[in-house]
Design a protein around this motif. Structure first.
Motif, PDB file in Angstrom:
ATOM      1  N   THR A  10     -14.048  10.574  -1.521  1.00  0.00           N
ATOM      2  CA  THR A  10     -13.372  10.517  -2.797  1.00  0.00           C
ATOM      3  C   THR A  10     -11.930  10.976  -2.677  1.00  0.00           C
ATOM      4  O   THR A  10     -11.653  12.064  -2.181  1.00  0.00           O
ATOM      5  CB  THR A  10     -14.110  11.401  -3.829  1.00  0.00           C
ATOM      6  N   ASP A  11     -11.014  10.125  -3.131  1.00  0.00           N
ATOM      7  CA  ASP A  11      -9.600  10.484  -3.177  1.00  0.00           C
ATOM      8  C   ASP A  11      -9.341  11.082  -4.559  1.00  0.00           C
ATOM      9  O   ASP A  11      -9.180  10.365  -5.541  1.00  0.00           O
ATOM     10  CB  ASP A  11      -8.744   9.236  -2.944  1.00  0.00           C
ATOM     11  N   TYR A  12      -9.294  12.405  -4.615  1.00  0.00           N
ATOM     12  CA  TYR A  12      -9.191  13.063  -5.909  1.00  0.00           C
ATOM     13  C   TYR A  12      -7.815  12.921  -6.543  1.00  0.00           C
ATOM     14  O   TYR A  12      -7.668  13.106  -7.757  1.00  0.00           O
ATOM     15  CB  TYR A  12      -9.591  14.536  -5.788  1.00  0.00           C
ATOM     16  N   LEU A  13      -6.804  12.571  -5.768  1.00  0.00           N
ATOM     17  CA  LEU A  13      -5.505  12.264  -6.356  1.00  0.00           C
ATOM     18  C   LEU A  13      -5.618  11.015  -7.231  1.00  0.00           C
ATOM     19  O   LEU A  13      -5.100  10.971  -8.353  1.00  0.00           O
ATOM     20  CB  LEU A  13      -4.457  12.048  -5.261  1.00  0.00           C
ATOM     21  N   VAL A  14      -6.318  10.005  -6.718  1.00  0.00           N
ATOM     22  CA  VAL A  14      -6.560   8.788  -7.487  1.00  0.00           C
ATOM     23  C   VAL A  14      -7.374   9.104  -8.741  1.00  0.00           C
ATOM     24  O   VAL A  14      -7.085   8.609  -9.838  1.00  0.00           O
ATOM     25  CB  VAL A  14      -7.287   7.741  -6.610  1.00  0.00           C
ATOM     26  N   VAL A  15      -8.406   9.939  -8.594  1.00  0.00           N
ATOM     27  CA  VAL A  15      -9.253  10.299  -9.734  1.00  0.00           C
ATOM     28  C   VAL A  15      -8.428  10.977 -10.835  1.00  0.00           C
ATOM     29  O   VAL A  15      -8.531  10.632 -12.011  1.00  0.00           O
ATOM     30  CB  VAL A  15     -10.400  11.225  -9.279  1.00  0.00           C
ATOM     31  N   VAL A  16      -7.589  11.919 -10.448  1.00  0.00           N
ATOM     32  CA  VAL A  16      -6.777  12.646 -11.427  1.00  0.00           C
ATOM     33  C   VAL A  16      -5.825  11.698 -12.154  1.00  0.00           C
ATOM     34  O   VAL A  16      -5.676  11.767 -13.385  1.00  0.00           O
ATOM     35  CB  VAL A  16      -5.999  13.790 -10.745  1.00  0.00           C
ATOM     36  N   SER A  83      -3.419  -1.197  -7.575  1.00  0.00           N
ATOM     37  CA  SER A  83      -2.313  -0.389  -8.091  1.00  0.00           C
ATOM     38  C   SER A  83      -1.306  -1.235  -8.845  1.00  0.00           C
ATOM     39  O   SER A  83      -0.709  -0.779  -9.831  1.00  0.00           O
ATOM     40  CB  SER A  83      -1.622   0.363  -6.947  1.00  0.00           C
ATOM     41  N   SER A  84      -1.119  -2.497  -8.419  1.00  0.00           N
ATOM     42  CA  SER A  84      -0.173  -3.381  -9.103  1.00  0.00           C
ATOM     43  C   SER A  84      -0.664  -3.730 -10.501  1.00  0.00           C
ATOM     44  O   SER A  84       0.124  -3.789 -11.458  1.00  0.00           O
ATOM     45  CB  SER A  84       0.035  -4.661  -8.282  1.00  0.00           C
ATOM     46  N   ILE A  85      -1.964  -3.960 -10.625  1.00  0.00           N
ATOM     47  CA  ILE A  85      -2.544  -4.269 -11.936  1.00  0.00           C
ATOM     48  C   ILE A  85      -2.355  -3.102 -12.892  1.00  0.00           C
ATOM     49  O   ILE A  85      -1.927  -3.267 -14.045  1.00  0.00           O
ATOM     50  CB  ILE A  85      -4.037  -4.611 -11.796  1.00  0.00           C
ATOM     51  N   PHE A  86      -2.641  -1.889 -12.422  1.00  0.00           N
ATOM     52  CA  PHE A  86      -2.502  -0.708 -13.273  1.00  0.00           C
ATOM     53  C   PHE A  86      -1.033  -0.443 -13.615  1.00  0.00           C
ATOM     54  O   PHE A  86      -0.714  -0.066 -14.753  1.00  0.00           O
ATOM     55  CB  PHE A  86      -3.113   0.512 -12.583  1.00  0.00           C
ATOM     56  N   LEU A  87      -0.157  -0.648 -12.652  1.00  0.00           N
ATOM     57  CA  LEU A  87       1.275  -0.443 -12.884  1.00  0.00           C
ATOM     58  C   LEU A  87       1.785  -1.396 -13.960  1.00  0.00           C
ATOM     59  O   LEU A  87       2.469  -0.972 -14.905  1.00  0.00           O
ATOM     60  CB  LEU A  87       2.051  -0.655 -11.580  1.00  0.00           C
ATOM     61  N   VAL A  88       1.453  -2.668 -13.848  1.00  0.00           N
ATOM     62  CA  VAL A  88       1.898  -3.659 -14.829  1.00  0.00           C
ATOM     63  C   VAL A  88       1.289  -3.365 -16.203  1.00  0.00           C
ATOM     64  O   VAL A  88       1.970  -3.456 -17.237  1.00  0.00           O
ATOM     65  CB  VAL A  88       1.532  -5.079 -14.367  1.00  0.00           C
ATOM     66  N   VAL A 181       5.327   7.522 -17.622  1.00  0.00           N
ATOM     67  CA  VAL A 181       4.979   8.548 -16.632  1.00  0.00           C
ATOM     68  C   VAL A 181       3.806   8.089 -15.786  1.00  0.00           C
ATOM     69  O   VAL A 181       3.803   8.209 -14.552  1.00  0.00           O
ATOM     70  CB  VAL A 181       4.661   9.888 -17.336  1.00  0.00           C
ATOM     71  N   VAL A 182       2.793   7.528 -16.442  1.00  0.00           N
ATOM     72  CA  VAL A 182       1.621   7.032 -15.715  1.00  0.00           C
ATOM     73  C   VAL A 182       2.021   5.881 -14.787  1.00  0.00           C
ATOM     74  O   VAL A 182       1.537   5.774 -13.656  1.00  0.00           O
ATOM     75  CB  VAL A 182       0.527   6.591 -16.712  1.00  0.00           C
ATOM     76  N   ALA A 183       2.917   5.019 -15.265  1.00  0.00           N
ATOM     77  CA  ALA A 183       3.374   3.903 -14.435  1.00  0.00           C
ATOM     78  C   ALA A 183       4.039   4.417 -13.156  1.00  0.00           C
ATOM     79  O   ALA A 183       3.810   3.882 -12.058  1.00  0.00           O
ATOM     80  CB  ALA A 183       4.350   3.021 -15.224  1.00  0.00           C
ATOM     81  N   VAL A 184       4.859   5.448 -13.289  1.00  0.00           N
ATOM     82  CA  VAL A 184       5.507   6.038 -12.124  1.00  0.00           C
ATOM     83  C   VAL A 184       4.462   6.600 -11.162  1.00  0.00           C
ATOM     84  O   VAL A 184       4.569   6.438  -9.933  1.00  0.00           O
ATOM     85  CB  VAL A 184       6.507   7.133 -12.554  1.00  0.00           C
ATOM     86  N   LEU A 185       3.432   7.229 -11.690  1.00  0.00           N
ATOM     87  CA  LEU A 185       2.370   7.776 -10.846  1.00  0.00           C
ATOM     88  C   LEU A 185       1.638   6.670 -10.091  1.00  0.00           C
ATOM     89  O   LEU A 185       1.302   6.825  -8.915  1.00  0.00           O
ATOM     90  CB  LEU A 185       1.392   8.590 -11.695  1.00  0.00           C
ATOM     91  N   THR A 189       1.847   6.331  -5.845  1.00  0.00           N
ATOM     92  CA  THR A 189       0.562   6.536  -5.141  1.00  0.00           C
ATOM     93  C   THR A 189      -0.093   5.210  -4.785  1.00  0.00           C
ATOM     94  O   THR A 189      -1.302   5.163  -4.536  1.00  0.00           O
ATOM     95  CB  THR A 189      -0.406   7.366  -6.000  1.00  0.00           C
ATOM     96  N   ARG A 190       0.662   4.127  -4.765  1.00  0.00           N
ATOM     97  CA  ARG A 190       0.071   2.794  -4.585  1.00  0.00           C
ATOM     98  C   ARG A 190      -0.739   2.671  -3.292  1.00  0.00           C
ATOM     99  O   ARG A 190      -1.718   1.921  -3.247  1.00  0.00           O
ATOM    100  CB  ARG A 190       1.150   1.709  -4.647  1.00  0.00           C
ATOM    101  N   SER A 191      -0.374   3.419  -2.252  1.00  0.00           N
ATOM    102  CA  SER A 191      -1.114   3.321  -0.990  1.00  0.00           C
ATOM    103  C   SER A 191      -2.473   4.006  -1.048  1.00  0.00           C
ATOM    104  O   SER A 191      -3.317   3.811  -0.172  1.00  0.00           O
ATOM    105  CB  SER A 191      -0.282   3.932   0.151  1.00  0.00           C
ATOM    106  N   HIS A 192      -2.702   4.809  -2.079  1.00  0.00           N
ATOM    107  CA  HIS A 192      -3.976   5.529  -2.208  1.00  0.00           C
ATOM    108  C   HIS A 192      -5.066   4.679  -2.867  1.00  0.00           C
ATOM    109  O   HIS A 192      -6.244   5.025  -2.781  1.00  0.00           O
ATOM    110  CB  HIS A 192      -3.776   6.809  -3.032  1.00  0.00           C
ATOM    111  N   TRP A 193      -4.666   3.604  -3.540  1.00  0.00           N
ATOM    112  CA  TRP A 193      -5.630   2.843  -4.332  1.00  0.00           C
ATOM    113  C   TRP A 193      -6.315   1.781  -3.480  1.00  0.00           C
ATOM    114  O   TRP A 193      -5.670   0.976  -2.820  1.00  0.00           O
ATOM    115  CB  TRP A 193      -4.938   2.196  -5.535  1.00  0.00           C
ATOM    116  N   VAL A 194      -7.635   1.787  -3.501  1.00  0.00           N
ATOM    117  CA  VAL A 194      -8.429   0.800  -2.770  1.00  0.00           C
ATOM    118  C   VAL A 194      -8.322  -0.538  -3.484  1.00  0.00           C
ATOM    119  O   VAL A 194      -8.339  -0.598  -4.722  1.00  0.00           O
ATOM    120  CB  VAL A 194      -9.902   1.243  -2.703  1.00  0.00           C
TER     121      VAL A 194
END
Length: 407
Positions: A10-16, A83-88, A181-185, A189-194
């Motif tokens: 589990t990548d807890y950074l992604v979870v947070v 990560s691209s989907i969430f960012l957009v 702010v969430v978009a910046v996050l 962290t785009r490399s952390h997302w599976v």
């Protein structure tokens, strides 16, 4: 999960960050309940000189956008990085809610509702797909609890803004800033997302069974009506609790806003609490107990025997509503099995979205033509409908009809 995309740990950074995104996701909808109408504070209704039921148009357009994002969510994950989907989605939402604060016309806000629904739907449905593929059920449960925390924050924030002499537009500027702010996050962290695109569980769940075959099952249609009723209980309660007590029953805006916060807070607390105990009780027992208490609390909201203690009723109402979604999803999945279950869950989620989009607006329409006292009556009818439909779904006499063995 056995998907090839499942993370080794589990990548807890992604979870947070996912939890934070759902906190932000809960802010605008809850905020609207107070920003829309208030006797003492500036409101959207006063700004544009609108009827009480005009908010229904905004519900419809946001539902259109949300539904589009939900329907095409699986395809998006097949084409683009997670990560691209969430960012957009976050950027689209930020732009839409920022536009709310500056449009000179109500109908421009209504049109922007399609964009807001699209962005929110990309985050909501997308994050559900992501968590189902990568994380366990407990983390998924806390994801939805995070949304409830966002609703409490949204209520407190807009109440603070308006109570300090500010305007409703400021609330939407703050909400847009939170999405940025969430978009910046998501970006950093785009490399952390599976990536959960091709080859994930999403494509295999529907193999060998058509949507038409699933829709032939009467149990699925009962499920659609159950989730439609549930969505009405949640959406109407969130949107019209503040107007009911502030405009309808003369409670001051600070107290009415606090009571709405209690409703949302108890809903969030209930999701957290029931997440711990669901494994120790029969789902049927919990559904029946919660449904019964929802009927009782909505009846008490109609009678209003102790006006100054109505917040207690609201607290019980929110707490009992909290586990229904998860219990009903699990129930349908178990009853329909792996072949029909995936299709059916998609259908009932769409039905819930339809309920959120239409029923609060219908409540406003009826309240505008009678009084706000129609709101608890609607909640009472919906609670009875949901309980009755569930009893039909579990009736032994009707099982041969609900689930024909030939399908």
């Amino acid at each position: 999960m056995t998907s090839s995309t499942t993370a080794p740990k589990t990548d807890y950074l992604v979870v947070v960050i996912a939890y934070l995104s759902f906190v932000v996701l809960g802010i605008p909808g809850a905020m609207l309940g107070i920003a829309w109408t208030s006797e003492q504070w500036p409101s959207i209704q006063k700004t544009f000189n609108l009827g009480l039921d005009a908010v229904g148009a905004l519900f419809i357009t946001t539902t259109i956008g949300y539904s589009l994002a939900s329907v095409f969510g699986g395809r998006l994950f097949g084409r683009f990085n997670s990560s691209s989907i969430f960012l957009v989605g976050a950027l689209i939402s930020a732009a839409a809610f920022l536009s709310y604060a500056f449009w000179p016309s109500w109908w421009l806000i209504v049109i922007s509702g399609v964009v807001a629904g699209l962005g929110s739907g990309m985050l909501d449905s997308g994050m559900n797909i992501y968590f189902a593929a990568v994380f366990n059920a407990r983390l998924m449960n806390w994801l939805h609890a995070s949304f409830g925390i966002g609703t409490v924050i949204g209520i407190a924030m807009i109440q603070k803004v308006l109570g300090a002499g500010g305007r409703w537009e400021t609330g939407y500027i703050i909400a847009a800033g939170a999405y940025l702010v969430v978009a910046v996050l998501f970006l950093v962290t785009r490399s952390h997302w599976v990536n959960v695109g091709r080859g994930t569980h999403e494509e295999g769940t529907h193999a060998g069974i058509s949507a038409r075959s699933t829709l032939r099952l009467p149990l699925v249609w009962i499920g659609l009506l159950i989730f439609l009723s549930y969505a009405g209980l949640e959406g109407v309660g969130t949107q019209w609790t503040f107007p009911l007590f502030n405009r309808g029953r003369g409670i001051d805006p600070i107290t009415a806003g606090l009571w709405l916060g209690i409703l949302q807070g108890s809903f969030t607390a209930g999701r957290i609490f029931f997440g711990f105990i669901l494994a120790y009780f029969q789902p049927r027992t919990l559904i029946r107990a919660c449904s019964l208490l929802l009927i009782i609390t909505t009846l008490l909201l109609i009678i209003n025997p102790i006006p100054n203690a109505a917040f207690i009723v609201l607290a019980v109402y929110g707490f009992m509503l909290a586990p229904i979604w998860a219990l009903m999803v699990t129930y349908l999945q178990e009853r329909l099995g792996p072949l029909h279950g995936a299709n059916a869950i998609g259908f009932v989620v769409a039905a819930a979205g339809l309920g959120i989009g239409i029923l609060p607006g219908l409540a406003g329409f009826l309240a505008n033509r009678s009084s706000l006292e129609v709101v608890p009556v609607i909640l009472f009818v919906l609670a009875i409908a949901m309980a009755g439909l569930y009893e039909i779904s579990v009736s032994r006499r009707l099982q041969a009809w609900l689930l024909p063995t030939t399908t």
